[in-house]
Design a protein around this motif. Structure first.
Motif, PDB file in Angstrom:
ATOM      1  N   LEU A  46       0.848  -1.183   0.000  1.00 53.28           N
ATOM      2  CA  LEU A  46       0.000   0.000   0.000  1.00 53.28           C
ATOM      3  C   LEU A  46       0.890   1.241   0.000  1.00 53.28           C
ATOM      4  O   LEU A  46       1.771   1.388   0.854  1.00 53.28           O
ATOM      5  CB  LEU A  46      -0.893  -0.010   1.243  1.00 53.28           C
ATOM      6  CG  LEU A  46      -1.935   1.071   1.355  1.00 53.28           C
ATOM      7  CD1 LEU A  46      -2.975   0.919   0.252  1.00 53.28           C
ATOM      8  CD2 LEU A  46      -2.619   0.998   2.695  1.00 53.28           C
ATOM      9  N   THR A  47       0.648   2.108  -0.953  1.00 57.36           N
ATOM     10  CA  THR A  47       1.461   3.314  -1.035  1.00 57.36           C
ATOM     11  C   THR A  47       0.831   4.412  -0.192  1.00 57.36           C
ATOM     12  O   THR A  47      -0.337   4.322   0.207  1.00 57.36           O
ATOM     13  CB  THR A  47       1.579   3.796  -2.495  1.00 57.36           C
ATOM     14  OG1 THR A  47       0.282   4.166  -2.960  1.00 57.36           O
ATOM     15  CG2 THR A  47       2.168   2.713  -3.380  1.00 57.36           C
ATOM     16  N   GLY A  48       1.578   5.441   0.054  1.00 62.68           N
ATOM     17  CA  GLY A  48       1.083   6.565   0.842  1.00 62.68           C
ATOM     18  C   GLY A  48      -0.072   7.265   0.151  1.00 62.68           C
ATOM     19  O   GLY A  48      -1.042   7.684   0.794  1.00 62.68           O
ATOM     20  N   LYS A  49      -0.001   7.389  -1.154  1.00 64.59           N
ATOM     21  CA  LYS A  49      -1.062   8.038  -1.911  1.00 64.59           C
ATOM     22  C   LYS A  49      -2.363   7.238  -1.818  1.00 64.59           C
ATOM     23  O   LYS A  49      -3.444   7.807  -1.640  1.00 64.59           O
ATOM     24  CB  LYS A  49      -0.622   8.187  -3.367  1.00 64.59           C
ATOM     25  CG  LYS A  49      -1.562   8.969  -4.227  1.00 64.59           C
ATOM     26  CD  LYS A  49      -0.988   9.141  -5.620  1.00 64.59           C
ATOM     27  CE  LYS A  49      -1.913   9.958  -6.491  1.00 64.59           C
ATOM     28  NZ  LYS A  49      -1.367  10.139  -7.839  1.00 64.59           N
ATOM     29  N   GLN A  50      -2.254   5.902  -1.927  1.00 68.13           N
ATOM     30  CA  GLN A  50      -3.452   5.055  -1.817  1.00 68.13           C
ATOM     31  C   GLN A  50      -4.047   5.126  -0.416  1.00 68.13           C
ATOM     32  O   GLN A  50      -5.264   5.158  -0.253  1.00 68.13           O
ATOM     33  CB  GLN A  50      -3.105   3.598  -2.159  1.00 68.13           C
ATOM     34  CG  GLN A  50      -2.779   3.384  -3.610  1.00 68.13           C
ATOM     35  CD  GLN A  50      -2.256   1.984  -3.863  1.00 68.13           C
ATOM     36  OE1 GLN A  50      -1.700   1.345  -2.969  1.00 68.13           O
ATOM     37  NE2 GLN A  50      -2.406   1.519  -5.091  1.00 68.13           N
ATOM     38  N   ALA A  51      -3.191   5.175   0.591  1.00 64.58           N
ATOM     39  CA  ALA A  51      -3.678   5.251   1.970  1.00 64.58           C
ATOM     40  C   ALA A  51      -4.412   6.572   2.208  1.00 64.58           C
ATOM     41  O   ALA A  51      -5.488   6.589   2.814  1.00 64.58           O
ATOM     42  CB  ALA A  51      -2.511   5.113   2.949  1.00 64.58           C
ATOM     43  N   LYS A  52      -3.850   7.673   1.707  1.00 65.70           N
ATOM     44  CA  LYS A  52      -4.515   8.966   1.847  1.00 65.70           C
ATOM     45  C   LYS A  52      -5.861   8.972   1.126  1.00 65.70           C
ATOM     46  O   LYS A  52      -6.838   9.528   1.621  1.00 65.70           O
ATOM     47  CB  LYS A  52      -3.626  10.088   1.294  1.00 65.70           C
ATOM     48  CG  LYS A  52      -2.464  10.437   2.176  1.00 65.70           C
ATOM     49  CD  LYS A  52      -1.636  11.546   1.570  1.00 65.70           C
ATOM     50  CE  LYS A  52      -0.411  11.833   2.406  1.00 65.70           C
ATOM     51  NZ  LYS A  52       0.425  12.880   1.816  1.00 65.70           N
ATOM     52  N   ARG A  53      -5.917   8.356  -0.026  1.00 64.18           N
ATOM     53  CA  ARG A  53      -7.159   8.303  -0.787  1.00 64.18           C
ATOM     54  C   ARG A  53      -8.213   7.499  -0.015  1.00 64.18           C
ATOM     55  O   ARG A  53      -9.372   7.919   0.084  1.00 64.18           O
ATOM     56  CB  ARG A  53      -6.921   7.677  -2.151  1.00 64.18           C
ATOM     57  CG  ARG A  53      -8.177   7.673  -3.016  1.00 64.18           C
ATOM     58  CD  ARG A  53      -7.954   7.082  -4.391  1.00 64.18           C
ATOM     59  NE  ARG A  53      -6.958   7.871  -5.119  1.00 64.18           N
ATOM     60  CZ  ARG A  53      -5.959   7.347  -5.837  1.00 64.18           C
ATOM     61  NH1 ARG A  53      -5.830   6.037  -5.926  1.00 64.18           N
ATOM     62  NH2 ARG A  53      -5.103   8.116  -6.467  1.00 64.18           N
ATOM     63  N   MET A  54      -7.814   6.361   0.564  1.00 67.25           N
ATOM     64  CA  MET A  54      -8.769   5.551   1.333  1.00 67.25           C
ATOM     65  C   MET A  54      -9.249   6.288   2.575  1.00 67.25           C
ATOM     66  O   MET A  54     -10.421   6.212   2.931  1.00 67.25           O
ATOM     67  CB  MET A  54      -8.140   4.208   1.710  1.00 67.25           C
ATOM     68  CG  MET A  54      -8.101   3.227   0.561  1.00 67.25           C
ATOM     69  SD  MET A  54      -7.782   1.566   1.090  1.00 67.25           S
ATOM     70  CE  MET A  54      -6.031   1.520   0.990  1.00 67.25           C
ATOM     71  N   ILE A  55      -8.365   6.999   3.240  1.00 65.77           N
ATOM     72  CA  ILE A  55      -8.762   7.770   4.420  1.00 65.77           C
ATOM     73  C   ILE A  55      -9.728   8.875   4.023  1.00 65.77           C
ATOM     74  O   ILE A  55     -10.724   9.139   4.704  1.00 65.77           O
ATOM     75  CB  ILE A  55      -7.516   8.332   5.147  1.00 65.77           C
ATOM     76  CG1 ILE A  55      -6.736   7.192   5.796  1.00 65.77           C
ATOM     77  CG2 ILE A  55      -7.911   9.371   6.182  1.00 65.77           C
ATOM     78  CD1 ILE A  55      -5.392   7.595   6.353  1.00 65.77           C
ATOM     79  N   GLY A  56      -9.453   9.531   2.905  1.00 65.27           N
ATOM     80  CA  GLY A  56     -10.348  10.578   2.427  1.00 65.27           C
ATOM     81  C   GLY A  56     -11.732  10.042   2.096  1.00 65.27           C
ATOM     82  O   GLY A  56     -12.750  10.651   2.446  1.00 65.27           O
TER      83      GLY A  56
END
Length: 171
Positions: free
Chosen positions: A31-41
């Motif tokens: 899991l990349t940081g960008k994907q994690a931020k997107r899921m949190i959003g």
């Protein structure tokens, strides 16, 4: 003369293994940081919308579970708190037998000297059994199960005697 293009036709078996390999690679990607931020959003946007429905579903499930437990114990749903814990089922049985003794005592059709003597002898026995259930709740599991089994057998005998006094034939 061809310009260096090759045909894209491949063996079907090789295509299946290549697709399986691609799927395996997709699963193994971290899991990349960008994907994690997107899921949190997405989660912060969707959670407030779904929370009331989730709470309503949880409340309905809890209500159904409590109703099932109350029906299994033979008590009203609002009385479940009084019969919680490992000895709850035995406490519920004891209270139902005590209620039945009260009804037998107030009944005019079954009022006899034998019934009165039975009620007089049984009430202290029920109190002793209630104390035994409370004492067994503090025992280790194996001893508690043995004590509950013995209390249950004693309650079975009391219930059979009660049914006999009520005029119900037991086999």
């Amino acid at each position: 003369m061809a310009l260096g293009r090759r045909s894209r036709r491949t063996d079907p078996a090789k295509a299946v293994t290549d697709a399986a390999t691609d799927v395996g690679r997709a699963v193994k990607k971290p899991l990349t940081g960008k994907q994690a931020k997107r899921m949190i959003g997405v989660g912060t946007a969707v959670a407030p919308l779904l929370a009331p429905y989730a709470l309503a579903a949880a409340g309905a499930a809890r209500g159904a579970w409590d109703a099932r437990r109350a029906a299994r114990l033979g008590v009203a749903t609002d009385q479940l708190g009084a019969y919680a814990g490992p000895g709850g089922a035995l406490h519920a049985r004891l209270s139902r037998v005590a209620e039945a003794l009260t009804e037998l005592e107030s009944s005019e059709t079954h009022a006899s000297d034998a019934a009165t003597a039975f009620i007089t002898d049984t009430r202290p026995r029920l109190a002793d059994l209630a104390v035994a259930v409370r004492a067994a709740e503090q025992m280790p599991t194996a001893r508690r199960r043995t004590a509950y089994r013995a209390i249950g057998h004693e309650l079975d005998r009391v219930e059979i005697d009660l049914l006999t006094h009520l005029g119900v034939a037991t086999a």
